[in-house]
Design a protein around this motif. Structure first.
Motif, PDB file in Angstrom:
ATOM      1  N   GLU A  51       4.562  25.671 -23.240  1.00 30.59           N
ATOM      2  CA  GLU A  51       5.433  25.013 -23.546  1.00 30.59           C
ATOM      3  C   GLU A  51       7.025  25.116 -24.322  1.00 30.59           C
ATOM      4  OE1 GLU A  51       2.423  21.741 -24.634  1.00 30.59           O
ATOM      5  OE2 GLU A  51       4.505  20.494 -23.733  1.00 30.59           O
ATOM      6  N   ARG A  67       7.731  15.389 -20.009  1.00 29.47           N
ATOM      7  CA  ARG A  67       6.359  15.855 -20.107  1.00 29.47           C
ATOM      8  C   ARG A  67       5.315  14.902 -20.128  1.00 29.47           C
ATOM      9  NH1 ARG A  67       3.252  18.332 -24.743  1.00 29.47           N
ATOM     10  NH2 ARG A  67       3.689  16.059 -25.405  1.00 29.47           N
ATOM     11  N   VAL A  88       6.712  17.799 -13.102  1.00 26.13           N
ATOM     12  CA  VAL A  88       6.817  18.273 -14.385  1.00 26.13           C
ATOM     13  C   VAL A  88       5.933  19.504 -14.309  1.00 26.13           C
ATOM     14  CG1 VAL A  88       6.319  18.514 -17.085  1.00 26.13           C
ATOM     15  CG2 VAL A  88       6.922  16.387 -15.571  1.00 26.13           C
TER      16      VAL A  88
END
Ligand SMILES: [Zn+2]
Length: 300
Positions: A51, A67, A88
Motif C-alpha cells: 500500500e 480498499r 482491489v
C-alpha cells in the motif's frame, strides 16, 4: 528473455452481458503458448503491490475508501466494474505487474503486462474500467526510489490518458504523450505534455506517419531512461468504442515502430495492454498477441 506478467486474478468476474471482454486476459497467454511464441517460463505472477507504494500515487482518502469498499455508488458507476475486495486485490497485482515489467525491461529491453494500461484512473478517483493507475504507480515508485530520473509515457490507446496526464501535470520527470481519438471518451480531456487528437476514421497511413514523425523527435527532446508503452488495440476500425480506422496490420506496424525505436535508442520499454472492444474476441486477442510477437521478434 521476454518476461510477461500474468495472474489468473486478471480475469475479473463480471455480471453476465457486461461489455468489457474480460476473457481476453486468459485467452492472450493461451494463444501465445499454443502457437509457441512463448513458453511457460516467460510468465511470472506478480505479488500484490504494498500500500505504501500505491500511496505514492493515489490519495489516502481514495485508496482507503476503495480498499474498504466505501466508494459512493456514483464513484463505482464511473469505474464501471462492481466493487469487491477481489477488484482491489487485482489492481494491486496489476500495478506490481507493470512495475516488475519496468525492472525486467531494464534487464532484457522489453517486458509486457497482460493487463494494465489503466490510464483513466486519477490520484483521487477512478473511471472507465480503471480504479488505480498502473503506469503512474510504477513510474512514481521508480522516481521515488531514484531508480530512474526521466520517464516517457507513450499512450497509444484510442482514449486519452487523462488520469495519467493529470497525475503528472506538475511532474517534470515524467513526460506524458497521448495520441488518441479527438472525439472519443473522455469528452473532457486533460492536458498531457503532448496530446495528438486524431479525427474519426483515421487510417493506417495517416496514423503511422504522425507516429513516425513524432516519436523519434520526442525521444530526442525528452531523453528518457525508460518508456512505458500503452498498446491499446481499440484503434482498430472494428472496435466498437474506437472511432478510428486502423487495420490489424496497421496496429501491428504501430507496435513494431514503437518497439524498434526503443530498441534502437537502447531504451527499456515496459508495455501495458490497454483497451480493445472489437465485436470479435478473436480480433482483439490476435491484435494484442501481435504486440508480444513483435516484442519477441525484435528483442530476442
Ligand atoms: Zn481505450
Amino acid at each position: 528473455m521476454l518476461k510477461i506478467a500474468y495472474d489468473p486474478i486478471y480475469k475479473y468476474k463480471l455480471p453476465e452481458g457486461h461489455r468489457f471482454p474480460m476473457i481476453k486476459y486468459e485467452l492472450i497467454p493461451e494463444q501465445l503458448l499454443y502457437e509457441g511464441t512463448v513458453s511457460e517460463k516467460n510468465f511470472f505472477s506478480p505479488t500484490p503491490l504494498d500500500e505504501e507504494s500505491i500511496l505514492l500515487t493515489h490519495t489516502r482518502d481514495y485508496w482507503f475508501r476503495l480498499r474498504d469498499q466505501q466508494l459512493t455508488e456514483r464513484e463505482i458507476r464511473a469505474i464501471g466494474f462492481p466493487l469487491t475486495p477481489q477488484l482491489v486485490q487485482r489492481s494491486r497485482v496489476i500495478a506490481n505487474g507493470t512495475l516488475q515489467c519496468a525492472f525486467y525491461a531494464q534487464q532484457y529491453g522489453v517486458a509486457l503486462n497482460v493487463a494494465g494500461g489503466t490510464h483513466h484512473a486519477y490520484a483521487f478517483r477512478g473511471e472507465g474500467f480503471c480504479c488505480t493507475n498502473d503506469i503512474a504507480v510504477a513510474a512514481n515508485y521508480l522516481l521515488h526510489h531514484n531508480i530512474v530520473h526521466k520517464i516517457l509515457v507513450v499512450d497509444l490507446d484510442v482514449h486519452q490518458g487523462n488520469g495519467t496526464a493529470h497525475i503528472f501535470r506538475n511532474e517534470p520527470r515524467v513526460f506524458t504523450f497521448s495520441m488518441h481519438g479527438a472525439k472519443n471518451f473522455p469528452l473532457r480531456k486533460e492536458v498531457s505534455d503532448l496530446d495528438i487528437g486524431l479525427p474519426d476514421g483515421t487510417e493506417d497511413q495517416a496514423y503511422l506517419s504522425i507516429l513516425k514523425k513524432t516519436l523519434p523527435v520526442l525521444l530526442e527532446k525528452v531523453q528518457p531512461e525508460l518508456v512505458f508503452y500503452l498498446s491499446g488495440v481499440d484503434v482498430l476500425a472494428s472496435d466498437k468504442l474506437g472511432r478510428l480506422g486502423l487495420t490489424p496490420e496497421g496496429c501491428r506496424e504501430r507496435d513494431r515502430f514503437v518497439l524498434e525505436t526503443c530498441k534502437k535508442n537502447k531504451l527499456p520499454v515496459a508495455i501495458s495492454m490497454g483497451g480493445g472492444y472489437s465485436e470479435s474476441l478473436a480480433i482483439i486477442v490476435e491484435a494484442h498477441a501481435n504486440t508480444y510477437r513483435m516484442a519477441q521478434e525484435i528483442f530476442f
